[in-house]
Design a protein around this motif. Structure first.
Motif, short mmCIF file in Angstrom:
data_model
loop_
_atom_site.label_atom_id
_atom_site.label_comp_id
_atom_site.label_asym_id
_atom_site.label_seq_id
_atom_site.Cartn_x
_atom_site.Cartn_y
_atom_site.Cartn_z
N ARG A 46 -5.15 38.61 110.96
CA ARG A 46 -5.92 38.75 109.71
C ARG A 46 -6.68 40.06 109.63
N ARG A 105 -9.60 36.11 122.75
CA ARG A 105 -10.54 35.14 123.35
C ARG A 105 -10.11 34.76 124.77
N THR A 134 -12.50 36.14 118.02
CA THR A 134 -11.46 36.33 116.99
C THR A 134 -11.43 37.78 116.50
N VAL A 135 -10.33 38.12 115.83
CA VAL A 135 -10.27 39.38 115.08
C VAL A 135 -10.13 39.01 113.61
N PRO A 136 -10.66 39.82 112.71
CA PRO A 136 -11.27 41.12 112.94
C PRO A 136 -12.71 41.05 113.44
N GLU A 163 -15.36 38.26 109.28
CA GLU A 163 -14.52 37.58 108.28
C GLU A 163 -13.71 38.63 107.52
N SER A 164 -12.39 38.51 107.59
CA SER A 164 -11.52 39.56 107.05
C SER A 164 -11.73 39.84 105.56
N GLU A 190 -7.53 33.57 101.81
CA GLU A 190 -7.84 33.10 103.17
C GLU A 190 -7.94 31.57 103.24
#
Ligand SMILES: N[C@@H](CCC(=O)N[C@@H](CS)C(=O)NCC(=O)O)C(=O)O
Length: 222
Positions: free
Chosen positions: A11, A36, A50-52, A63-64, A100
């Motif tokens: 994401r 992770r 998580t990414v981003p 949060e993307s 999303e």
């Protein structure tokens, strides 16, 4: 300098695409997926793992879609943001979050229980149900997208990046042949954008330079 932590095809591709569309300078930090598990040091920067993760001065965001909105507003004015005074402001926020919350969430169930889990933990029923869920929600876009430049406001905006990433993930999951015709056309148009192409190249170049696997997680053999 803006720093974006990213895994190929995750994401975090949304903010990467937004950075390229806005022609901003940034540093792309590639991580192996899932960070992770693979990169415990990363948890010190982002306890979610998580990414981003976007770092911009003292700003930290994970949060993307919110990052895309932030970048357009913070470094605008930009046509990628629909202003509160424009008639499609509500539609903009709606489609931004739809990408999303409604279109990506069901696909993460498919990704996890069809591809990422070990064979004994796979859940074919959940995969079939959430695949159907996603395609059902996607069909609601069919009348809306016919003959349109963007999903709202008559132009390409961050909402198209949000929805576009969900379509990219769907392509990786093999769902593209089931896209309704206007969704397929819309997705083909999005992929022709220079900003999209630059973002795709940027993630591969950075992954190779930083010794990270360039094969997206959905396409890897377990
Ligand atoms: N709602 C968040 C979700 C972030 C998220 O779950 N990212 C995934 C990659 S697509 C991730 O990092 N997964 C690894 C994990 O959960 O350990 C967003 O839109 O950025």
């Amino acid at each position: 300098m803006i720093s974006l932590y990213h895994c190929v095809a995750a994401r975090s591709f949304r903010p990467l695409w937004a950075l390229e569309e806005l022609s901003l300078n940034y540093e792309l930090k590639m991580l192996a997926f899932p960070p992770r598990v693979i990169d415990k040091n990363y948890l010190q920067l982002n306890p979610l793992g998580t990414v981003p993760l976007l770092c911009d001065g003292d700003v930290r965001m994970t949060e993307s879609v919110a990052i895309c909105h932030y970048l357009g507003a913070r470094y605008g004015p930009s046509p990628l943001i629909v202003d509160v005074e424009e008639p499609d402001y509500g539609a903009f926020l709606n489609w931004l979050h739809f990408g999303e919350a409604t279109l990506t969430f069901p696909q993460t169930i498919v990704l996890r229980y069809d591809r990422l889990e070990t064979p004994e933990r796979r859940l074919p029923q959940a995969v079939a149900d959430y695949r159907r869920w996603f395609l059902g929600r996607l069909r609601t876009l069919e009348p809306l997208l016919a003959g349109r430049e963007g999903i709202c406001a008559g132009r390409f905006t961050m909402a198209d990046i949000s929805v576009g990433y969900a379509l990219l993930l769907a392509e990786y999951l093999g769902l593209e042949p089931e896209f309704p015709p206007s969704v397929r056309y819309y997705w083909q148009q999005l992929k022709q954008r220079d900003g999209y192409g630059r973002a795709r190249v940027a993630e591969l170049v950075a992954a190779e330079a930083q010794g990270v696997d360039t094969v997206p997680a959905p396409l890897r053999s377990p």
